[in-house]
Scaffold this active site. Structure first.
Site, PDB file in Angstrom:
ATOM      1  N   ASP A  42      17.084  51.645  87.556  1.00  0.00           N
ATOM      2  CA  ASP A  42      17.783  52.496  88.866  1.00  0.00           C
ATOM      3  C   ASP A  42      18.077  51.300  89.897  1.00  0.00           C
ATOM      4  OD1 ASP A  42      18.160  55.607  89.771  1.00  0.00           O
ATOM      5  OD2 ASP A  42      18.188  54.119  91.317  1.00  0.00           O
ATOM      6  N   LEU A  59      24.255  48.971  88.871  1.00  0.00           N
ATOM      7  CA  LEU A  59      25.280  48.900  88.050  1.00  0.00           C
ATOM      8  C   LEU A  59      26.494  48.100  88.219  1.00  0.00           C
ATOM      9  CD1 LEU A  59      24.633  52.711  87.421  1.00  0.00           C
ATOM     10  CD2 LEU A  59      24.292  51.105  85.852  1.00  0.00           C
ATOM     11  N   GLY A  79      23.203  57.242  86.260  1.00  0.00           N
ATOM     12  CA  GLY A  79      23.298  56.348  87.475  1.00  0.00           C
ATOM     13  C   GLY A  79      24.805  56.438  88.191  1.00  0.00           C
ATOM     14  N   SER A  82      26.488  60.239  93.570  1.00  0.00           N
ATOM     15  CA  SER A  82      26.518  61.505  93.008  1.00  0.00           C
ATOM     16  C   SER A  82      27.238  62.856  93.607  1.00  0.00           C
ATOM     17  CB  SER A  82      25.176  62.051  92.376  1.00  0.00           C
ATOM     18  OG  SER A  82      24.457  62.218  93.655  1.00  0.00           O
ATOM     19  N   TYR A 143      35.264  61.097  94.042  1.00  0.00           N
ATOM     20  CA  TYR A 143      33.946  61.191  93.141  1.00  0.00           C
ATOM     21  C   TYR A 143      34.658  61.870  91.689  1.00  0.00           C
ATOM     22  CZ  TYR A 143      29.814  63.681  91.003  1.00  0.00           C
ATOM     23  OH  TYR A 143      28.843  63.968  90.375  1.00  0.00           O
ATOM     24  N   LYS A 147      34.667  60.311  87.688  1.00  0.00           N
ATOM     25  CA  LYS A 147      34.282  60.727  86.694  1.00  0.00           C
ATOM     26  C   LYS A 147      35.187  60.978  85.786  1.00  0.00           C
ATOM     27  CE  LYS A 147      29.883  61.019  88.030  1.00  0.00           C
ATOM     28  NZ  LYS A 147      28.709  60.492  87.383  1.00  0.00           N
ATOM     29  N   SER A 173      23.327  71.422  88.883  1.00  0.00           N
ATOM     30  CA  SER A 173      21.883  71.126  88.188  1.00  0.00           C
ATOM     31  C   SER A 173      20.652  71.178  89.297  1.00  0.00           C
ATOM     32  CB  SER A 173      21.947  70.217  87.103  1.00  0.00           C
ATOM     33  OG  SER A 173      20.526  70.328  86.385  1.00  0.00           O
ATOM     34  N   ARG A 181      28.698  80.377  94.782  1.00  0.00           N
ATOM     35  CA  ARG A 181      29.484  79.399  93.848  1.00  0.00           C
ATOM     36  C   ARG A 181      28.384  78.918  92.701  1.00  0.00           C
ATOM     37  NH1 ARG A 181      29.432  73.906  93.416  1.00  0.00           N
ATOM     38  NH2 ARG A 181      30.883  73.127  91.990  1.00  0.00           N
TER      39      ARG A 181
HETATM   40  P1  NAI Z   1      21.014  61.631  92.359  1.00  0.00           P
HETATM   41  O1  NAI Z   1      21.940  61.065  93.523  1.00  0.00           O
HETATM   42  O2  NAI Z   1      19.665  62.109  92.517  1.00  0.00           O
HETATM   43  O3  NAI Z   1      20.901  60.316  91.165  1.00  0.00           O
HETATM   44  C1  NAI Z   1      21.794  59.209  91.123  1.00  0.00           C
HETATM   45  C2  NAI Z   1      20.978  57.932  90.759  1.00  0.00           C
HETATM   46  O4  NAI Z   1      21.809  56.778  90.719  1.00  0.00           O
HETATM   47  C3  NAI Z   1      19.999  57.784  92.212  1.00  0.00           C
HETATM   48  O5  NAI Z   1      18.675  57.301  91.931  1.00  0.00           O
HETATM   49  C4  NAI Z   1      20.590  56.415  92.810  1.00  0.00           C
HETATM   50  O6  NAI Z   1      19.723  55.583  93.427  1.00  0.00           O
HETATM   51  C5  NAI Z   1      21.390  55.765  91.306  1.00  0.00           C
HETATM   52  N1  NAI Z   1      22.335  54.652  91.694  1.00  0.00           N
HETATM   53  C6  NAI Z   1      23.355  55.169  92.548  1.00  0.00           C
HETATM   54  N2  NAI Z   1      24.275  53.880  92.518  1.00  0.00           N
HETATM   55  C7  NAI Z   1      23.808  53.047  91.767  1.00  0.00           C
HETATM   56  C8  NAI Z   1      23.954  51.813  91.445  1.00  0.00           C
HETATM   57  N3  NAI Z   1      24.885  50.916  91.920  1.00  0.00           N
HETATM   58  N4  NAI Z   1      23.153  51.081  90.406  1.00  0.00           N
HETATM   59  C9  NAI Z   1      22.248  51.840  89.762  1.00  0.00           C
HETATM   60  N5  NAI Z   1      21.909  52.893  90.260  1.00  0.00           N
HETATM   61  C10 NAI Z   1      22.593  53.636  91.247  1.00  0.00           C
HETATM   62  O7  NAI Z   1      21.991  62.562  91.541  1.00  0.00           O
HETATM   63  P2  NAI Z   1      21.454  63.441  90.325  1.00  0.00           P
HETATM   64  O8  NAI Z   1      21.644  64.991  90.906  1.00  0.00           O
HETATM   65  O9  NAI Z   1      20.343  62.986  89.863  1.00  0.00           O
HETATM   66  O10 NAI Z   1      22.767  63.489  89.214  1.00  0.00           O
HETATM   67  C11 NAI Z   1      22.636  62.543  88.187  1.00  0.00           C
HETATM   68  C12 NAI Z   1      23.959  62.352  87.556  1.00  0.00           C
HETATM   69  O11 NAI Z   1      24.510  63.400  87.062  1.00  0.00           O
HETATM   70  C13 NAI Z   1      24.973  61.649  88.491  1.00  0.00           C
HETATM   71  O12 NAI Z   1      25.982  60.704  87.734  1.00  0.00           O
HETATM   72  C14 NAI Z   1      25.788  62.776  88.990  1.00  0.00           C
HETATM   73  O13 NAI Z   1      27.081  62.495  89.236  1.00  0.00           O
HETATM   74  C15 NAI Z   1      25.840  63.778  87.736  1.00  0.00           C
HETATM   75  N6  NAI Z   1      25.935  65.318  87.983  1.00  0.00           N
HETATM   76  C16 NAI Z   1      24.825  65.847  88.816  1.00  0.00           C
HETATM   77  C17 NAI Z   1      24.965  67.264  89.198  1.00  0.00           C
HETATM   78  C18 NAI Z   1      23.974  67.707  89.689  1.00  0.00           C
HETATM   79  O14 NAI Z   1      24.124  69.046  89.857  1.00  0.00           O
HETATM   80  N7  NAI Z   1      22.723  67.235  90.026  1.00  0.00           N
HETATM   81  C19 NAI Z   1      26.273  68.013  88.642  1.00  0.00           C
HETATM   82  C20 NAI Z   1      27.373  67.113  88.105  1.00  0.00           C
HETATM   83  C21 NAI Z   1      27.148  65.855  87.857  1.00  0.00           C
HETATM   84  C1  15L Z   2      27.967  67.264  91.474  1.00  0.00           C
HETATM   85  O1  15L Z   2      28.728  66.740  90.600  1.00  0.00           O
HETATM   86  C2  15L Z   2      27.027  66.829  92.186  1.00  0.00           C
HETATM   87  O2  15L Z   2      26.597  65.537  91.800  1.00  0.00           O
HETATM   88  C3  15L Z   2      25.960  67.597  92.918  1.00  0.00           C
HETATM   89  O3  15L Z   2      25.240  66.919  93.744  1.00  0.00           O
HETATM   90  C4  15L Z   2      26.526  68.963  92.926  1.00  0.00           C
HETATM   91  O4  15L Z   2      27.439  68.860  94.421  1.00  0.00           O
HETATM   92  C5  15L Z   2      27.440  69.579  92.099  1.00  0.00           C
HETATM   93  O5  15L Z   2      28.248  68.829  91.580  1.00  0.00           O
HETATM   94  C6  15L Z   2      27.937  70.675  92.154  1.00  0.00           C
HETATM   95  O6  15L Z   2      29.233  70.870  92.129  1.00  0.00           O
HETATM   96  O7  15L Z   2      27.378  71.918  92.677  1.00  0.00           O
END
Ligand code: NAI
Ligand code: 15L
Length: 274
Positions: A42, A59, A79, A82, A143, A147, A173, A181
């Site tokens: 990370d 990244l 990563g 998000s 965003y 994706k 998640s 929603r």
């Molecule tokens: P989060 O924001 O908690 O975690 C994302 C991580 O990526 C963070 O620890 C951040 O430091 C790291 N990051 C950001 N920019 C970076 C960079 N330049 N280099 C290295 N690391 C970097 O998000 P979460 O909820 O854990 O989501 C994980 C993945 O799943 C993300 O790609 C997000 O887009 C995707 N996602 C999550 C959803 C959810 O409901 N939690 C829904 C849809 C997609």
């Molecule tokens: C995502 O893609 C985001 O990472 C998460 O934070 C939520 O906003 C999720 O979608 C959502 O649609 O609920």
């Protein structure tokens, strides 16, 4: 295969990007038994845990990502920025960052990537529409566009170089659904874990797009094109319905209850940084 069980054969070294994030922390614990070595990475600081290799890496830094991918068997790429942000922020982490992961995978012979995509790739479909993986993308945000780019990049790296990807279009998640929603979009951590495990281990996935929501009462997504993963979600948001429906109801035209992507469809605009 049930959630949390070890896959049939362990990987030598699995890479998890975004390991300091919400889903990264959960998957880091659950993926550890799946490999001889888990490499957790990370841009944020990582707590040492188990025998994990912890690598702090942006990244967007191509050389650092190339080092990160060395000796890796497969990648779970979480990563990213998000949530919705100005384009220049999204560009670095999500677009350049995902390119760096795929290009480094090619250079190091990594053959499988699980890509954390998002429902926001198709967020401008309405909630009264039901779509499958062949529906054209309708991103709802910078965003969501990033994706969609990641999915296209994955398609290209499969067609050109044979690197397999399962794109997980994750709904919402979180430990629990947070609004009405999410009664439809919620994905439990156990269902996510099972899906990631299958995305890593099922043979011949090629390029697959899987919608990732739990077995909620209602669904906007037909997942038959990912049936070969053999994933059956077990959890449901239903037990949260009474609590969430007791919240003040949104207006009928509120994006939260109109579009699959909810409020993301109404964010911005953001001023460019030029
Ligand atoms: P989060 O924001 O908690 O975690 C994302 C991580 O990526 C963070 O620890 C951040 O430091 C790291 N990051 C950001 N920019 C970076 C960079 N330049 N280099 C290295 N690391 C970097 O998000 P979460 O909820 O854990 O989501 C994980 C993945 O799943 C993300 O790609 C997000 O887009 C995707 N996602 C999550 C959803 C959810 O409901 N939690 C829904 C849809 C997609
Ligand atoms: C995502 O893609 C985001 O990472 C998460 O934070 C939520 O906003 C999720 O979608 C959502 O649609 O609920």
């Amino acid at each position: 295969m049930t959630a949390h069980s070890a896959p049939p054969s362990r990987f030598d070294r699995l890479l998890l990007t975004g390991a300091a994030g919400s889903l990264g922390k959960v998957l880091r614990e659950r993926m550890r038994p799946w490999a001889r070595v888990l490499r957790a990475s990370d841009v944020a600081a990582l707590e040492p845990a188990g025998a994990d290799e912890c690598v702090r890496c942006d990244l967007a830094d191509g050389r650092a990502v190339d080092d990160l991918l060395r000796g890796v068997s497969a990648v779970v790429h979480l990563g990213a920025v998000s949530v919705e942000r100005p384009f220049h922020e999204i560009l670095q982490a999500n677009i350049l960052g995902t390119y760096n992961v795929y290009e480094s995978a090619r250079r190091h012979g990594v053959k499988r990537i699980v890509f954390a995509s998002s429902n926001h790739v198709v967020g401008f479909y309405r909630q009264d529409q039901r779509i499958d993986a062949d529906a054209p993308p309708r991103p709802d945000s910078n965003y969501g566009v990033s994706k969609a780019f990641g999915e296209d990049l994955a398609r290209f790296y499969f067609d050109r170089y044979g690197i397999e990807t399962v794109c997980l279009r994750i709904g919402s998640s979180f430990p629990e659904p947070r609004d009405v929603r999410m009664l439809t979009s919620w994905l439990s951590y156990d269902d996510l874990t099972d899906l990631v495990q299958r995305a890593l281990t099922v043979p011949d996935v090629g390029f697959t797009i899987a919608f990732a929501a739990s077995a909620n009462r209602d669904s906007w997504w037909d997942n038959r094109k990912a049936a070969h993963l053999g994933w059956t979600p077990r959890d449901s948001a239903e037990r949260h319905r009474a609590r969430l429906e007791a919240q003040p109801p949104p207006a009928p035209d509120d994006p939260l209850v109109t579009y699959q992507g909810g409020t993301y469809t109404a964010l911005g605009p953001f001023e460019p940084n030029w």
